[in-house]
Design an enzyme around this catalytic site. Structure first.
Site, PDB file in Angstrom:
ATOM      1  N   CYS A 160      42.420  39.007  42.538  1.00 57.29           N
ATOM      2  CA  CYS A 160      42.920  37.705  42.059  1.00 57.29           C
ATOM      3  C   CYS A 160      43.162  36.759  43.247  1.00 57.29           C
ATOM      4  CB  CYS A 160      44.170  37.899  41.209  1.00 57.29           C
ATOM      5  SG  CYS A 160      44.558  36.460  40.172  1.00 57.29           S
ATOM      6  N   LEU A 161      44.412  36.535  43.625  1.00 52.92           N
ATOM      7  CA  LEU A 161      44.691  35.688  44.786  1.00 52.92           C
ATOM      8  C   LEU A 161      44.022  36.269  46.029  1.00 52.92           C
ATOM      9  CD1 LEU A 161      46.192  33.281  46.053  1.00 52.92           C
ATOM     10  CD2 LEU A 161      48.163  34.784  46.368  1.00 52.92           C
ATOM     11  N   GLY A 162      43.916  37.593  46.079  1.00 55.71           N
ATOM     12  CA  GLY A 162      43.238  38.240  47.202  1.00 55.71           C
ATOM     13  C   GLY A 162      41.791  37.807  47.322  1.00 55.71           C
ATOM     14  N   MET A 163      41.123  37.579  46.182  1.00 59.55           N
ATOM     15  CA  MET A 163      39.753  37.080  46.221  1.00 59.55           C
ATOM     16  C   MET A 163      39.720  35.619  46.665  1.00 59.55           C
ATOM     17  SD  MET A 163      36.822  36.360  43.372  1.00 59.55           S
ATOM     18  CE  MET A 163      37.105  34.578  43.452  1.00 59.55           C
ATOM     19  N   GLN A 164      40.620  34.820  46.123  1.00 56.37           N
ATOM     20  CA  GLN A 164      40.653  33.406  46.465  1.00 56.37           C
ATOM     21  C   GLN A 164      40.905  33.199  47.958  1.00 56.37           C
ATOM     22  OE1 GLN A 164      43.551  31.649  43.839  1.00 56.37           O
ATOM     23  NE2 GLN A 164      42.432  32.238  41.990  1.00 56.37           N
ATOM     24  N   GLU A 212      45.926  24.979  44.631  1.00 53.91           N
ATOM     25  CA  GLU A 212      47.261  25.519  44.351  1.00 53.91           C
ATOM     26  C   GLU A 212      48.200  25.228  45.512  1.00 53.91           C
ATOM     27  OE1 GLU A 212      49.479  29.752  43.181  1.00 53.91           O
ATOM     28  OE2 GLU A 212      47.347  29.736  43.730  1.00 53.91           O
ATOM     29  N   ARG A 225      45.171  30.953  37.245  1.00 55.06           N
ATOM     30  CA  ARG A 225      44.958  29.552  36.873  1.00 55.06           C
ATOM     31  C   ARG A 225      43.839  28.896  37.683  1.00 55.06           C
ATOM     32  NH1 ARG A 225      49.972  28.130  36.565  1.00 55.06           N
ATOM     33  NH2 ARG A 225      50.019  27.968  34.309  1.00 55.06           N
ATOM     34  N   HIS A 278      41.897  41.394  37.196  1.00 56.36           N
ATOM     35  CA  HIS A 278      42.877  42.419  37.546  1.00 56.36           C
ATOM     36  C   HIS A 278      42.385  43.775  37.060  1.00 56.36           C
ATOM     37  CE1 HIS A 278      46.372  40.083  39.039  1.00 56.36           C
ATOM     38  NE2 HIS A 278      45.828  39.110  38.322  1.00 56.36           N
ATOM     39  N   GLU A 324      43.379  46.673  37.705  1.00 53.03           N
ATOM     40  CA  GLU A 324      44.445  47.652  37.461  1.00 53.03           C
ATOM     41  C   GLU A 324      44.930  47.645  36.012  1.00 53.03           C
ATOM     42  OE1 GLU A 324      46.706  43.956  39.048  1.00 53.03           O
ATOM     43  OE2 GLU A 324      44.714  44.876  39.173  1.00 53.03           O
TER      44      GLU A 324
END
Length: 354
Positions: free
Chosen positions: A192-196, A216, A283, A326, A328
Site C-alpha cells: 500500500c503506502l510502501g508501494m507508493q 497526500e 485513497r 493488502h 495480508e
C-alpha cells in the site's frame, strides 16, 4: 472455581444457561476441580473444556480436540460425533513451534503498537509455516531511521518490509529503507503506502525528479507520481485521470478488486496465474503518466486493476516487489497469501546464499 460459579449465576439471571464451560488456565484442570465445576454450575463433566496456555494460537484448536470439545458440541446439535482431518493443520503448527530455518525481516513502520499490524504479522507467520521457517521481526521505527544509523539497523536483515499506513509522519525513514533495499539488493516487499513510497523514491533518486511526491503529502506538488483521482473506475471499467479537489469524502478504494498480472514478472511467478483478486484500503493511486519513465529506468508496473497501478517491481534486483493492495487481508494458515509467501521464501534464499 468461585469466579466461574458467579459468572454462570449471572448468565442464568439474564436467562442464559451454559451448555459448556471453556476454562482459561495456565495448565490442565485437575479431575477434582472439573467435577466441582460440573456440579456447582450444572454442566456435564465432559463439557468442561481446558483452554490451557499454548505456544502459538494455532495450537489452540489442537488442544481443544485433545479435550474432545466436539463431542458435547455434536450432542447439543443432535449430530453424530465427528472428527475433522487436522493432519495439515498439525503439520503447519509443528513448523511454527519447531521450524527448521529462520529468517529476519526488518519491519519498518511508524505505529508503536504491534497490534496496528496484527493481520500482517499473522500473514508472516502463515508464510513462515509453509516455508518451515521462524520469521523473526526486527522492529524499526521509521521516524528514528536516518542516514547515520541505517547501515547499523538494516545491514544484516534478510528482508525489508515497508507496510501500509496513512499520513506524512515517518515517510522519510521508510523511503531511506526502500532506497537501501534497492541499492543493496536486499529482498524487499512494500504494501500500500510502501508501494507508493517505492514509486516516489525511485522517481526522485533514479529518474531525477527531485520534487516527485504524493498529493497526500503535498497537494500542490508539480510532479504527483502518486495522486488522488476523481473516480476510481468509470462505467466502462477504465481508470479516470482527473485530479480530485479535496482529499475528504467517499474517495477511498475499499474491498476486493481484480489484478491483471503481466507475464514474466516476479509477481506472476509468485501467484502463478494472470488474474487474482485482492483487497484494498487506500485513497491515493500511482499516476499512470509516469509509467513509461519508470519502466525505462527499470521499475516496471507488473500488475494493473482496471487501468490502475497495482504492483511495481525492479527488473535488475533479486526480489523487489511492492503492491498497492493488502495481501495480508486474505492470508490464512492453510492458504497463505502467495506474494507474502514469495517474499519470505526469497528472504530465506538470500540468507542461504549469503
Amino acid at each position: 472455581t468461585k469466579p466461574t460459579q458467579h459468572s454462570v449465576q449471572e448468565f442464568r439471571r439474564i436467562g442464559l444457561t451454559p451448555n459448556m464451560l471453556v476454562c482459561r488456565s495456565e495448565k490442565r484442570l485437575p479431575h477434582g476441580l472439573k467435577q466441582k465445576l460440573a456440579l456447582s454450575c450444572d454442566v456435564e463433566y465432559d463439557s468442561i473444556i481446558d483452554a490451557t496456555d499454548a505456544k502459538t494460537i494455532y495450537e489452540v484448536p489442537l488442544k481443544f480436540l485433545e479435550d474432545h470439545i466436539l463431542r458435547p458440541i455434536a450432542y447439543q446439535f443432535r449430530m453424530d460425533d465427528f472428527k475433522p482431518d487436522m493432519k495439515e493443520w498439525r503439520r503447519l503448527t509443528k513448523r511454527i513451534i519447531e521450524p527448521i530455518h529462520s529468517v529476519e525481516i526488518a519491519f519498518v513502520g511508524k505505529y508503536a503498537s504491534q497490534e496496528s499490524y496484527k493481520s500482517l504479522l499473522e500473514a508472516l507467520i502463515h508464510a513462515g509455516a509453509w516455508s518451515n521457517a521462524k520469521v523473526k521481526i526486527r522492529w524499526i521505527d521509521s521516524e528514528e531511521l536516518n542516514p547515520n544509523n541505517i547501515d547499523e539497523k538494516l545491514s544484516d536483515a534478510d528482508g525489508i518490509l515497508v507496510p501500509g499506513g496513512f499520513g506524512e509522519r515517518g515517510i522519510a525513514g521508510k523511503m531511506l529503507a526502500i532506497r537501501y533495499a534497492r541499492e543493496n539488493k536486499v529482498v524487499f516487499h512494500g504494501i500500500c503506502l510502501g508501494m507508493q513510497l517505492s514509486v516516489i523514491e525511485f522517481s526522485r533518486n533514479v529518474l531525477g525528479i527531485s520534487d516527485a511526491n504524493s498529493q497526500e503529502f503535498d497537494s500542490e506538488t508539480a510532479n504527483p507520481v502518486i495522486y488522488l483521482i476523481d473516480e476510481f473506475i468509470d462505467q466502462n471499467g477504465t481508470a479516470q485521470i482527473r485530479t480530485h479537489t479535496s482529499p475528504l469524502g467517499g474517495t477511498m478504494r475499499l474491498g476486493e478488486y481484480e489484478c491483471i498480472i503481466s507475464e514474466g514478472t516476479k509477481l506472476r511467478a509468485a501467484y502463478g496465474e494472470e488474474k487474482v483478486y485482492e483487497r484494498h484500503r487506500h485513497r491515493f493511486e500511482g499516476n499512470n503518466k509516469y509509467i513509461d519513465q519508470l519502466k525505462e529506468k527499470g521499475l516496471i508496473v507488473s500488475g494493473k486493476s482496471k487501468g490502475l497501478m497495482e504492483a511495481v517491481e525492479l527488473v535488475d534486483h533479486p526480489w523487489f516487489v511492492a503492491v498497492q493492495f493488502h495481501p495480508e487481508f486474505t492470508s490464512r494458515l492453510q492458504e497463505p497469501n502467495k506474494i507474502i509467501l514469495a517474499f519470505i521464501e526469497n528472504a530465506i534464499k538470500a540468507k542461504q546464499e549469503k
